[in-house]
Scaffold this active site. Sequence first.
Site, short mmCIF file in Angstrom:
data_model
loop_
_atom_site.label_atom_id
_atom_site.label_comp_id
_atom_site.label_asym_id
_atom_site.label_seq_id
_atom_site.Cartn_x
_atom_site.Cartn_y
_atom_site.Cartn_z
N ARG A 34 -4.02 -2.38 0.66
CA ARG A 34 -4.50 -1.73 1.86
C ARG A 34 -5.74 -0.93 1.51
O ARG A 34 -5.86 -0.38 0.42
CB ARG A 34 -3.43 -0.80 2.46
CG ARG A 34 -2.38 -1.53 3.28
CD ARG A 34 -2.97 -2.05 4.59
NE ARG A 34 -1.98 -2.69 5.45
CZ ARG A 34 -1.76 -4.00 5.49
NH1 ARG A 34 -2.45 -4.80 4.68
NH2 ARG A 34 -0.87 -4.50 6.32
N ARG A 60 6.96 2.43 -8.92
CA ARG A 60 7.66 3.70 -8.66
C ARG A 60 9.10 3.68 -9.17
O ARG A 60 9.60 4.67 -9.68
CB ARG A 60 7.64 4.02 -7.16
CG ARG A 60 6.31 4.53 -6.67
CD ARG A 60 6.37 4.87 -5.20
NE ARG A 60 6.71 3.71 -4.39
CZ ARG A 60 6.89 3.75 -3.07
NH1 ARG A 60 6.80 4.88 -2.42
NH2 ARG A 60 7.18 2.64 -2.40
N HIS A 91 -10.56 -9.56 4.72
CA HIS A 91 -9.10 -9.46 4.86
C HIS A 91 -8.48 -10.85 5.05
O HIS A 91 -7.83 -11.15 6.05
CB HIS A 91 -8.74 -8.56 6.05
CG HIS A 91 -7.38 -7.94 5.91
ND1 HIS A 91 -7.09 -6.67 6.35
CD2 HIS A 91 -6.22 -8.41 5.38
CE1 HIS A 91 -5.81 -6.39 6.12
NE2 HIS A 91 -5.27 -7.43 5.53
N ILE A 112 4.41 -9.49 -4.37
CA ILE A 112 3.04 -9.97 -4.59
C ILE A 112 2.57 -9.62 -5.99
O ILE A 112 1.91 -10.43 -6.65
CB ILE A 112 2.10 -9.40 -3.52
CG1 ILE A 112 2.55 -9.85 -2.13
CG2 ILE A 112 0.66 -9.86 -3.77
CD1 ILE A 112 1.80 -9.20 -0.98
N PHE A 129 4.77 -3.44 -8.51
CA PHE A 129 5.31 -4.69 -9.05
C PHE A 129 6.40 -5.24 -8.13
O PHE A 129 7.51 -5.53 -8.53
CB PHE A 129 5.86 -4.45 -10.46
CG PHE A 129 5.87 -5.67 -11.34
CD1 PHE A 129 4.68 -6.30 -11.68
CD2 PHE A 129 7.05 -6.17 -11.85
CE1 PHE A 129 4.68 -7.42 -12.51
CE2 PHE A 129 7.06 -7.29 -12.68
CZ PHE A 129 5.88 -7.92 -13.00
N GLU A 173 -11.56 -0.69 8.35
CA GLU A 173 -11.84 -2.05 8.82
C GLU A 173 -12.11 -2.08 10.33
O GLU A 173 -11.44 -1.37 11.08
CB GLU A 173 -10.65 -2.97 8.50
CG GLU A 173 -10.40 -3.16 7.03
CD GLU A 173 -9.25 -4.12 6.73
OE1 GLU A 173 -8.83 -4.84 7.64
OE2 GLU A 173 -8.78 -4.13 5.59
#
Length: 323
Positions: free
Chosen positions: A242, A180, A289, A159, A156, A271
Amino acid sequence: MSKPRILVTRRWPAAVEAVLAERFDVTLNRADLPLGENELRLALSIYDAVLPTVSDRLPAAVFEGASIVTKILGNFGVGYNHIDVAAARAKGIAVTNTPGVLTDCTADIAMLLLLSVARRGGEGDRQLRAGEWKGWCPTHMVGTKVSGKILGIIGFGRIGKAFAQRCHFGFGMDIVFFNRSSVDPEEAARYGARQLPTVEDVLAAADFVSLHCPGGAENRHLMNAARLATMKPGAFLINTARGDVVDEAALISALESGTLRGAGLDVYEAEPHVPEALRRMENVVLLPHLGSATEETRTAMGMKVVENVTAFFEGREAPDRVV
């Protein structure tokens, strides 16, 4: 006094390259292809600064040897798990990133993925273009309602909050999240959100789960087979964080078994390789992406790097230094 020598590992927006060329002795990668480890190791022995992107892998091996002259890595992007920061620190190399400027565009892409997979937008587009649409009927390509559903967010930060804002105020979704560190309940309430104690609590509650946590060793395969099995039957997974945060083999298994109804992905473990199993699934929306891929954002990211590198070589503190 000679200007610092700088390598830009990929082509950047022209406006940013022009500013870099004014301030520094710049070498551009005109082929615009990712550099290999040997090329990056050589670059560290030649240039005062190297400006990498997520497509440039800098493991510990790249930093080996005594001939390194690079003093700063000005990373083009927020995430920097493609850089072994411990190895950079050991060599006295500063590392900076570009936080803040790509928040809205990445949240927009997460919204695009959520809506597309829920309402089967990718499938519909492919069907129509293939000339296979037979016309409207009550049972054709029925998807999942988004409005009023429960969204779970893992991470949180900037973004995650921006995405929560879009989903709560735009679509009336209830937001639960794991982070966290503790988030002030009043701050969370601004986004119609409430914090839950564990990742598993969020997964069990949510109709849609969106990942907004950093990549790297600490979160590698955060979404593994056990956690995917914890999600609601028929839930959807969205990943704009990611690729290594998700165990792709476990995700494929969960999708094939019907444990998950669908997924929307903008990032991948290796990727640009995307597993064939994901590419052939109709209930998976795949983007290359594109999270920060707007003219405004990519230019702002580049200018963030310019600010960081300029400050560093002027003897000031780089504003976005992470190492």
